[in-house]
Design a protein around this motif. Structure first.
Motif, short mmCIF file in Angstrom:
data_model
loop_
_atom_site.label_atom_id
_atom_site.label_comp_id
_atom_site.label_asym_id
_atom_site.label_seq_id
_atom_site.Cartn_x
_atom_site.Cartn_y
_atom_site.Cartn_z
N LYS A 239 71.50 153.72 -82.95
CA LYS A 239 72.19 152.74 -82.11
C LYS A 239 72.02 153.04 -80.62
O LYS A 239 71.90 152.14 -79.82
N TYR B 59 70.97 150.34 -77.72
CA TYR B 59 72.08 149.75 -76.97
C TYR B 59 72.64 150.68 -75.91
O TYR B 59 73.82 150.58 -75.56
N ARG C 260 74.34 148.95 -72.74
CA ARG C 260 75.71 148.42 -72.84
C ARG C 260 76.72 149.48 -72.43
O ARG C 260 77.71 149.18 -71.76
N GLN D 82 80.35 147.72 -73.84
CA GLN D 82 80.09 147.86 -75.27
C GLN D 82 81.21 147.30 -76.14
O GLN D 82 80.99 146.97 -77.29
N ASP E 26 77.39 147.72 -83.80
CA ASP E 26 76.24 147.94 -82.92
C ASP E 26 76.56 148.85 -81.75
O ASP E 26 75.76 148.97 -80.83
#
Length: 90
Positions: free
Chosen positions: A42, A46, A49, A55, A62
């Motif tokens: 993850k 990501y 974010r 986030q 996610d």
């Protein structure tokens, strides 16, 4: 104020993301147990974010580090409260 808060939290947060990414990648390779939450997969997708503290606005499956949603809420409340305070004062 925003830059001070960001530079106070941001570097340590990036170090934590890197450490968790390396740690979980290592554990996934050597552990005999099944790991249900793969943070190393993850975080590579990501990480941005988490860098801009949004986030918590996305799906919790996610999230890179799912226990840091409260840090994003705190940063968003700080930005919103500061804007509202300056608007009210003017």
């Amino acid at each position: 104020m925003y830059f001070f808060t960001f530079f106070r939290l941001g570097p340590l947060y990036l170090v934590m993301m890197g450490t968790v990414d390396l740690f979980f990648a290592y554990i996934a390779d050597v552990s005999v147990y099944h790991i249900s939450e793969r943070f190393d997969e993850k975080c590579t997708q990501y990480w941005w974010r988490n860098l801009i503290f949004i986030q918590n606005l996305f799906n919790h499956n996610d999230m890179c580090l799912n226990w840091t949603w409260s840090l994003a809420c705190e940063m968003q409340y700080f930005v919103l409260a500061t804007i509202l305070l300056f608007t009210y004062a003017k």
